[in-house]
Design a protein around this motif. Structure first.
Motif, mmCIF file in Angstrom:
data_model
loop_
_atom_site.group_PDB
_atom_site.id
_atom_site.type_symbol
_atom_site.label_atom_id
_atom_site.label_comp_id
_atom_site.label_asym_id
_atom_site.label_seq_id
_atom_site.Cartn_x
_atom_site.Cartn_y
_atom_site.Cartn_z
ATOM 1 N N ASN A 126 0.804 -1.219 0.000
ATOM 2 C CA ASN A 126 0.000 0.000 0.000
ATOM 3 C C ASN A 126 0.839 1.271 0.000
ATOM 4 N N ARG A 127 2.127 1.144 0.357
ATOM 5 C CA ARG A 127 2.956 2.339 0.474
ATOM 6 C C ARG A 127 3.103 3.115 -0.830
ATOM 7 N N PRO A 128 3.379 2.460 -1.970
ATOM 8 C CA PRO A 128 3.485 3.230 -3.221
ATOM 9 C C PRO A 128 2.210 3.998 -3.542
ATOM 10 N N THR A 129 1.051 3.363 -3.284
ATOM 11 C CA THR A 129 -0.223 4.036 -3.540
ATOM 12 C C THR A 129 -0.367 5.255 -2.642
ATOM 13 N N THR A 130 0.012 5.095 -1.367
ATOM 14 C CA THR A 130 -0.074 6.210 -0.427
ATOM 15 C C THR A 130 0.841 7.348 -0.843
ATOM 16 N N ARG A 131 2.067 7.007 -1.253
ATOM 17 C CA ARG A 131 3.007 8.040 -1.683
ATOM 18 C C ARG A 131 2.499 8.761 -2.922
ATOM 19 N N ARG A 132 1.927 8.005 -3.849
ATOM 20 C CA ARG A 132 1.382 8.634 -5.059
ATOM 21 C C ARG A 132 0.248 9.586 -4.707
ATOM 22 N N ALA A 133 -0.591 9.154 -3.769
ATOM 23 C CA ALA A 133 -1.707 10.004 -3.355
ATOM 24 C C ALA A 133 -1.200 11.281 -2.691
ATOM 25 N N GLU A 134 -0.154 11.150 -1.871
ATOM 26 C CA GLU A 134 0.417 12.320 -1.208
ATOM 27 C C GLU A 134 1.039 13.271 -2.218
ATOM 28 N N MET A 135 1.754 12.711 -3.199
ATOM 29 C CA MET A 135 2.368 13.545 -4.229
ATOM 30 C C MET A 135 1.306 14.244 -5.072
ATOM 31 N N ALA A 136 0.222 13.523 -5.369
ATOM 32 C CA ALA A 136 -0.865 14.115 -6.151
ATOM 33 C C ALA A 136 -1.504 15.274 -5.388
ATOM 34 N N GLU A 137 -1.683 15.100 -4.077
ATOM 35 C CA GLU A 137 -2.279 16.158 -3.261
ATOM 36 C C GLU A 137 -1.348 17.364 -3.168
ATOM 37 N N GLN A 138 -0.052 17.112 -3.060
ATOM 38 C CA GLN A 138 0.913 18.209 -3.027
ATOM 39 C C GLN A 138 0.897 18.988 -4.344
ATOM 40 N N THR A 139 0.799 18.250 -5.448
ATOM 41 C CA THR A 139 0.731 18.902 -6.761
ATOM 42 C C THR A 139 -0.535 19.741 -6.872
ATOM 43 N N ARG A 140 -1.641 19.190 -6.405
ATOM 44 C CA ARG A 140 -2.907 19.923 -6.439
ATOM 45 C C ARG A 140 -2.805 21.226 -5.649
ATOM 46 N N LYS A 141 -2.198 21.154 -4.476
ATOM 47 C CA LYS A 141 -2.053 22.345 -3.642
ATOM 48 C C LYS A 141 -1.151 23.382 -4.307
ATOM 49 N N ARG A 142 -0.084 22.911 -4.986
ATOM 50 C CA ARG A 142 0.809 23.840 -5.683
ATOM 51 C C ARG A 142 0.079 24.546 -6.812
ATOM 52 N N ILE A 143 -0.697 23.784 -7.566
ATOM 53 C CA ILE A 143 -1.470 24.373 -8.665
ATOM 54 C C ILE A 143 -2.444 25.414 -8.120
ATOM 55 N N LEU A 144 -3.132 25.075 -7.034
ATOM 56 C CA LEU A 144 -4.113 25.983 -6.452
ATOM 57 C C LEU A 144 -3.447 27.249 -5.923
ATOM 58 N N SER A 145 -2.273 27.099 -5.314
ATOM 59 C CA SER A 145 -1.549 28.259 -4.794
ATOM 60 C C SER A 145 -1.139 29.200 -5.921
ATOM 61 N N VAL A 146 -0.628 28.625 -7.008
ATOM 62 C CA VAL A 146 -0.236 29.443 -8.161
ATOM 63 C C VAL A 146 -1.466 30.105 -8.778
ATOM 64 N N ALA A 147 -2.554 29.347 -8.893
ATOM 65 C CA ALA A 147 -3.786 29.894 -9.469
ATOM 66 C C ALA A 147 -4.302 31.061 -8.640
ATOM 67 N N LEU A 148 -4.233 30.926 -7.326
ATOM 68 C CA LEU A 148 -4.682 32.011 -6.449
ATOM 69 C C LEU A 148 -3.855 33.270 -6.692
ATOM 70 N N ASP A 149 -2.552 33.097 -6.870
ATOM 71 C CA ASP A 149 -1.683 34.242 -7.178
ATOM 72 C C ASP A 149 -2.046 34.857 -8.528
ATOM 73 N N GLU A 150 -2.274 34.007 -9.529
ATOM 74 C CA GLU A 150 -2.576 34.503 -10.871
ATOM 75 C C GLU A 150 -3.923 35.228 -10.904
ATOM 76 N N PHE A 151 -4.938 34.653 -10.261
ATOM 77 C CA PHE A 151 -6.260 35.277 -10.250
ATOM 78 C C PHE A 151 -6.276 36.534 -9.385
ATOM 79 N N THR A 152 -5.325 36.633 -8.456
ATOM 80 C CA THR A 152 -5.198 37.844 -7.651
ATOM 81 C C THR A 152 -4.609 38.978 -8.477
ATOM 82 N N ARG A 153 -3.633 38.642 -9.316
ATOM 83 C CA ARG A 153 -2.942 39.667 -10.106
ATOM 84 C C ARG A 153 -3.733 40.119 -11.325
ATOM 85 N N SER A 154 -4.524 39.216 -11.897
ATOM 86 C CA SER A 154 -5.194 39.531 -13.161
ATOM 87 C C SER A 154 -6.657 39.117 -13.132
ATOM 88 N N ALA A 155 -7.450 39.767 -13.965
ATOM 89 C CA ALA A 155 -8.859 39.410 -14.098
ATOM 90 C C ALA A 155 -8.983 38.008 -14.682
#
Length: 240
Positions: free
Chosen positions: A7-36
């Motif tokens: 189960n460990r590889p699946t758990t690690r993949r899920a954690e990496m996917a969640e980290q990627t999602r958070k990074r995308i959301l953080s960047v998107a928040l910055d972009e939508f803050t700067r521009s319409a």
């Protein structure tokens, strides 16, 4: 043990996917803050995050879905600024909420103008989210003042009030805050009083006397030294 190791590889993949999602959301928040909304592309967000564009769609479905998630993050922070002392009269509590709301918008001006106040043209799901936010505010104010938020005349005039309040906040920020927080807070209270009186024009049997009296009492209160200092600081920042 073997099952746990499997189960460990699946758990690690899920954690990496969640980290990627958070990074995308953080960047998107910055972009939508700067521009319409219209000026931000999924390709820009993907490039800034360092991921493939398809991965953004995988996590959020669409640009509208990504904007909606960014809006939820921003409004959660905004909601945290809506502090009011439950021991105080209803009119004063509403004034506190208005002031906290305006203070947060002033401190996060670009976020307010591009995301919180002007994002309802981003698609039907976002427009629905904005309407839900507005209704939540209407419900809180109405019930605090002892009014039924489902009453037709209250619903109509309060919905108009919230739209007007958003417009006042938007123009105040666009003009680089030409008035202090206390002045704008009092203006919003005055507009709210007018909206309640307008509701009685639609339904003369609607009793708003206590609600208006509570708001009038809040309008008569002098700003505390802290509030005065904050208003002066806001105006000073606006004129720099």
């Amino acid at each position: 043990m073997a099952r746990s190791d499997e189960n460990r590889p699946t758990t690690r993949r899920a954690e990496m996917a969640e980290q990627t999602r958070k990074r995308i959301l953080s960047v998107a928040l910055d972009e939508f803050t700067r521009s319409a909304y219209a000026n931000v592309t999924v390709a820009d967000i993907a490039a800034a995050t360092g991921v493939a564009k398809g991965l953004v769609f995988h996590h959020f479905g669409s640009k509208e879905g990504l904007f909606l998630e960014a809006l939820r993050v921003a409004t959660a922070e905004l909601d945290a600024s809506h502090h009011s002392d439950p021991q105080l009269p209803s009119g004063v509590r509403i004034a506190q909420r208005f002031r906290g709301h305006l203070s947060y918008l002033a401190e996060h001006r670009d976020l307010a103008l591009n995301l919180i106040l002007r994002g309802d043209d981003a698609g039907p799901a976002v427009a629905q989210a904005f309407q839900s936010m507005r209704w939540s505010g209407i419900d809180w104010i109405s019930r605090l003042l002892g009014l039924d938020p489902d009453h037709p005349s209250v619903q109509l005039t309060m919905n108009t009030y919230v739209n007007t309040a958003d417009d006042i906040a938007t123009r105040w920020l666009q003009q680089t805050e030409p008035f202090g927080l206390d002045e704008v807070t009092q203006a919003l209270l005055e507009v709210l009083v007018g909206s309640l009186k307008a509701a009685t024009r639609l339904d003369p049997e609607l009793d708003v006397a206590d609600a208006v009296a509570s708001l009038d009492a809040a309008l008569q209160q002098e700003p505390t030294p802290h509030r005065q200092d904050t208003a002066k600081a806001t105006h000073a920042r606006a004129t720099r």
